[in-house]
Design an enzyme around this catalytic site. Structure first.
Site, PDB file in Angstrom:
ATOM      1  N   GLU A 176      -3.320   5.319  18.921  1.00  0.00           N
ATOM      2  CA  GLU A 176      -3.853   4.007  18.651  1.00  0.00           C
ATOM      3  C   GLU A 176      -3.101   2.980  19.174  1.00  0.00           C
ATOM      4  O   GLU A 176      -1.856   2.676  18.909  1.00  0.00           O
ATOM      5  CB  GLU A 176      -3.791   3.956  17.189  1.00  0.00           C
ATOM      6  CG  GLU A 176      -4.828   5.178  16.551  1.00  0.00           C
ATOM      7  CD  GLU A 176      -4.923   5.183  14.924  1.00  0.00           C
ATOM      8  OE1 GLU A 176      -4.147   4.124  14.402  1.00  0.00           O
ATOM      9  OE2 GLU A 176      -5.538   5.913  14.406  1.00  0.00           O
TER      10      GLU A 176
ATOM     11  N   ARG B 264       0.953  -1.235   0.074  1.00  0.00           N
ATOM     12  CA  ARG B 264       0.020   0.009   0.039  1.00  0.00           C
ATOM     13  C   ARG B 264       1.057   1.316   0.030  1.00  0.00           C
ATOM     14  O   ARG B 264       0.482   2.273  -0.488  1.00  0.00           O
ATOM     15  CB  ARG B 264      -0.710   0.001   1.028  1.00  0.00           C
ATOM     16  CG  ARG B 264      -2.139  -0.875   1.330  1.00  0.00           C
ATOM     17  CD  ARG B 264      -2.682  -0.794   2.648  1.00  0.00           C
ATOM     18  NE  ARG B 264      -3.097   0.428   3.410  1.00  0.00           N
ATOM     19  CZ  ARG B 264      -4.184   0.888   3.201  1.00  0.00           C
ATOM     20  NH1 ARG B 264      -5.151   0.285   2.478  1.00  0.00           N
ATOM     21  NH2 ARG B 264      -4.426   1.819   3.660  1.00  0.00           N
TER      22      ARG B 264
ATOM     23  N   TYR C  30      -8.992  -5.244   2.877  1.00  0.00           N
ATOM     24  CA  TYR C  30      -8.689  -4.111   3.433  1.00  0.00           C
ATOM     25  C   TYR C  30      -8.916  -2.769   2.305  1.00  0.00           C
ATOM     26  O   TYR C  30      -8.190  -2.577   2.001  1.00  0.00           O
ATOM     27  CB  TYR C  30      -7.357  -4.469   3.314  1.00  0.00           C
ATOM     28  CG  TYR C  30      -6.329  -3.606   4.533  1.00  0.00           C
ATOM     29  CD1 TYR C  30      -6.818  -2.884   5.503  1.00  0.00           C
ATOM     30  CD2 TYR C  30      -4.727  -3.464   4.020  1.00  0.00           C
ATOM     31  CE1 TYR C  30      -5.696  -2.043   6.263  1.00  0.00           C
ATOM     32  CE2 TYR C  30      -4.018  -2.780   4.883  1.00  0.00           C
ATOM     33  CZ  TYR C  30      -4.371  -2.193   5.885  1.00  0.00           C
ATOM     34  OH  TYR C  30      -3.337  -1.282   6.520  1.00  0.00           O
TER      35      TYR C  30
ATOM     36  N   ARG D 295       0.161   5.010  16.469  1.00  0.00           N
ATOM     37  CA  ARG D 295      -0.022   6.232  15.973  1.00  0.00           C
ATOM     38  C   ARG D 295      -0.651   7.218  17.111  1.00  0.00           C
ATOM     39  O   ARG D 295      -1.336   6.932  17.830  1.00  0.00           O
ATOM     40  CB  ARG D 295      -0.856   6.140  14.859  1.00  0.00           C
ATOM     41  CG  ARG D 295      -0.364   5.610  13.685  1.00  0.00           C
ATOM     42  CD  ARG D 295      -1.269   6.033  12.374  1.00  0.00           C
ATOM     43  NE  ARG D 295      -2.596   5.237  12.178  1.00  0.00           N
ATOM     44  CZ  ARG D 295      -2.836   4.422  11.365  1.00  0.00           C
ATOM     45  NH1 ARG D 295      -2.186   4.794  10.130  1.00  0.00           N
ATOM     46  NH2 ARG D 295      -4.140   3.655  11.213  1.00  0.00           N
TER      47      ARG D 295
ATOM     48  N   ARG E  99      -7.290  -7.999  13.550  1.00  0.00           N
ATOM     49  CA  ARG E  99      -6.354  -7.134  14.346  1.00  0.00           C
ATOM     50  C   ARG E  99      -7.310  -6.055  14.994  1.00  0.00           C
ATOM     51  O   ARG E  99      -8.079  -5.551  13.992  1.00  0.00           O
ATOM     52  CB  ARG E  99      -5.411  -6.569  13.456  1.00  0.00           C
ATOM     53  CG  ARG E  99      -4.348  -6.055  14.723  1.00  0.00           C
ATOM     54  CD  ARG E  99      -3.659  -7.188  15.786  1.00  0.00           C
ATOM     55  NE  ARG E  99      -2.576  -6.490  16.120  1.00  0.00           N
ATOM     56  CZ  ARG E  99      -2.345  -6.866  17.778  1.00  0.00           C
ATOM     57  NH1 ARG E  99      -3.044  -7.969  18.060  1.00  0.00           N
ATOM     58  NH2 ARG E  99      -1.139  -6.356  18.474  1.00  0.00           N
TER      59      ARG E  99
ATOM     60  N   ASP F 261     -10.116   1.097   1.300  1.00  0.00           N
ATOM     61  CA  ASP F 261     -10.145   2.347   1.610  1.00  0.00           C
ATOM     62  C   ASP F 261     -11.764   2.595   1.274  1.00  0.00           C
ATOM     63  O   ASP F 261     -12.500   2.186   0.763  1.00  0.00           O
ATOM     64  CB  ASP F 261      -9.107   3.083   0.862  1.00  0.00           C
ATOM     65  CG  ASP F 261      -7.669   2.925   1.443  1.00  0.00           C
ATOM     66  OD1 ASP F 261      -7.794   2.931   2.770  1.00  0.00           O
ATOM     67  OD2 ASP F 261      -6.885   3.166   1.074  1.00  0.00           O
TER      68      ASP F 261
ATOM     69  N   ARG G 214       8.975   6.509  -3.170  1.00  0.00           N
ATOM     70  CA  ARG G 214       8.966   7.646  -4.146  1.00  0.00           C
ATOM     71  C   ARG G 214      10.596   8.221  -4.407  1.00  0.00           C
ATOM     72  O   ARG G 214      11.019   8.402  -3.369  1.00  0.00           O
ATOM     73  CB  ARG G 214       7.939   8.669  -3.786  1.00  0.00           C
ATOM     74  CG  ARG G 214       7.394   9.463  -4.847  1.00  0.00           C
ATOM     75  CD  ARG G 214       6.399  10.542  -4.127  1.00  0.00           C
ATOM     76  NE  ARG G 214       5.251  10.018  -3.881  1.00  0.00           N
ATOM     77  CZ  ARG G 214       4.520  10.440  -2.880  1.00  0.00           C
ATOM     78  NH1 ARG G 214       4.857  10.996  -1.825  1.00  0.00           N
ATOM     79  NH2 ARG G 214       2.969   9.922  -2.800  1.00  0.00           N
TER      80      ARG G 214
END
Ligand code: FAD
Ligand code: UDP
Length: 366
Positions: free
Chosen positions: A299, A171, A347, A279, A248, A349, A175
């Site tokens: 989190e 994911r 999963y 996070r 999870r 989005d 770059r």
């Protein structure tokens, strides 16, 4: 009252399908287990700040149809996600880009130098990539894997990277430019009207029954409609008769701070294994809100049994095979439709969730 569709779950999938069904003159009833609609995109306003109660939700898409669709309900602000990763005393930019490479290796300045350094490190991966560790090393080399991936991923998923599927890490962009945008998509932002408003508009005029677990009263509730669209977990629908699908979960600890701006950025990732959360999210940054008070959510990844909330499917072969067996049972039931992140055990989005709901609506309502 008899309905054309009983829709189980008022998350994005259920709400988009319900909206399209009503537009096609169908009668729909929505059943929702939680005390509110919207599933995981639901937010709560505290001190004038929209708190993403179930984890940061940043909209991004390259799907023009989805972008046009969602813009019927709200415009989006210019928020771009550029998280900071913290490892011990060091900070790194994410996603993996030229800033990260220079921060990791101070003698690396150019894409050519970064590629050469990673090329050198990825040589240790030979043959077919079968797990997340190999995938990560072959993408960004061992130094970045050890510093920014291993600790975070093993906390997040509760198992060693060598036992996780490579797909999880694919994911993230890698770059060769100095560019900290977490996503490659041309359309990104936070809905100006808020996520709750999108759901309210989608469900306008539709009967929603809250605090009701469909599976606890399945026979009676199914009989209320010609068809059922189920967006919950598929093993629960079948009372776990073939075994439990693994997920999870996350515990969200929402903390209030006096004094405003705590982090200077919306998202900090903690990649060190010793810090129990993955996070921290400072919500005011999503909307560029300046205030004297701030809300930060931590989190903590936890076992699914601790919360009963299935957030992340574990997409390994064993679980995918079990899900295929459940799906085969569902396909034998003529009047049952499945959709969404839970029922499809995927999963997705938000943009994919919308695209798939629209696809199902087109097939069903044509
Ligand atoms: P859900 O939102 O899970 O909705 C399902 C609904 O069904 C829930 O309301 C649930 O209570 C209800 N339900 C389940 N079982 C039953 C039952 N038996 N009876 C009655 N009701 C039931 N996507 C992005 O694009 N950007 C992001 O930044 C992003 N961040 C995320 C962060 C986290 C922590 C998580 C978990 C997901 C994130 N996502 C993100 C994904 C996004 O949340 C999903 O794509 C989307 O919310 C899926 O919608 P859904 O309707 O399929 O599922
Ligand atoms: N990941 C990581 N380090 C980071 C961020 C992400 O190793 O700092 C890995 C981790 O395995 C995570 C995956 O990349 O589960 C996908 O990250 P993403 O930010 O997309 O996770 P999500 O927002 O879906 O939880």
């Amino acid at each position: 009252m008899h309905y054309d569709y009983v829709i189980v779950g008022s998350g994005l999938f259920g709400a988009v399908f319900a909206h399209e069904a009503v537009k096609a003159d169908k009668r729909v009833l929505v059943i929702e287990r939680r005390g509110h609609t919207g599933g995981n995109i639901h937010c709560e306003e505290r001190d004038g700040i929209d708190i993403h109660l179930y984890g940061a939700h940043i909209f991004h898409t390259c799907d023009e149809k989805v972008w046009r669709y969602i813009n019927q309900f709200t415009a989006f602000n210019h928020y771009r996600n550029s998280p900071i990763a913290r490892y011990q005393e060091r900070l790194f930019n994410l996603p993996f880009n030229m800033n990260t490479f220079h921060q990791m290796w101070s003698d690396v300045y150019t894409p050519e130098e970064a590629k050469a350094r990673i090329e050198e490190q990825r040589k240790e991966v030979v043959g077919e990539v079968t797990n997340l560790e190999q995938q990560a090393i072959s993408l960004v080399g061992r130094d970045i894997y050890e510093t920014l991936i291993k600790g975070y991923t093993e906390k997040q998923w509760g198992r060693p990277c060598t036992e996780l599927p490579p797909s999880i890490i694919k994911r993230l962009p890698v770059r060769w430019r100095y560019d900290n945008n977490y996503f490659n998509d041309p359309h990104q932002g936070i809905p100006i009207a808020g996520y709750n408003s999108i759901i309210e508009q989608l469900l306008e005029g539709i009967t929603v029954v809250l605090n009701t677990d469909f599976n606890a009263d399945r026979t009676r509730l199914s009989a209320l409609g010609d068809k059922v669209l189920y967006t919950g977990a598929l093993d629960a629908y079948y009372d776990y008769r073939l075994g439990k699908l693994e997920y999870r979960s996350v515990h969200f600890d929402h903390q209030r701070f006096e004094g405003g701006n705590q982090q200077g950025v919306a998202v900090i990732n903690y990649t060190d294994a010793n810090i129990p959360y993955t996070r921290s999210i400072e919500h005011a940054h999503f909307t560029f809100t300046e205030a004297d008070v701030s809300w930060v959510s931590y989190e903590y990844p936890v076992d699914y049994s601790q919360t009963g909330e299935p957030y992340y499917p574990i997409g390994d072969e064993q679980n995918l095979a079990l899900h295929r067996r459940y799906r085969a049972l569902a396909e034998r039931e003529g009047q049952l439709l499945l959709g969404g992140r839970l029922a499809e055990y995927a999963y997705y989005d938000m943009d994919t969730t919308i695209a798939r709901a629209l696809q199902l609506a087109e097939q069903e309502l044509a």
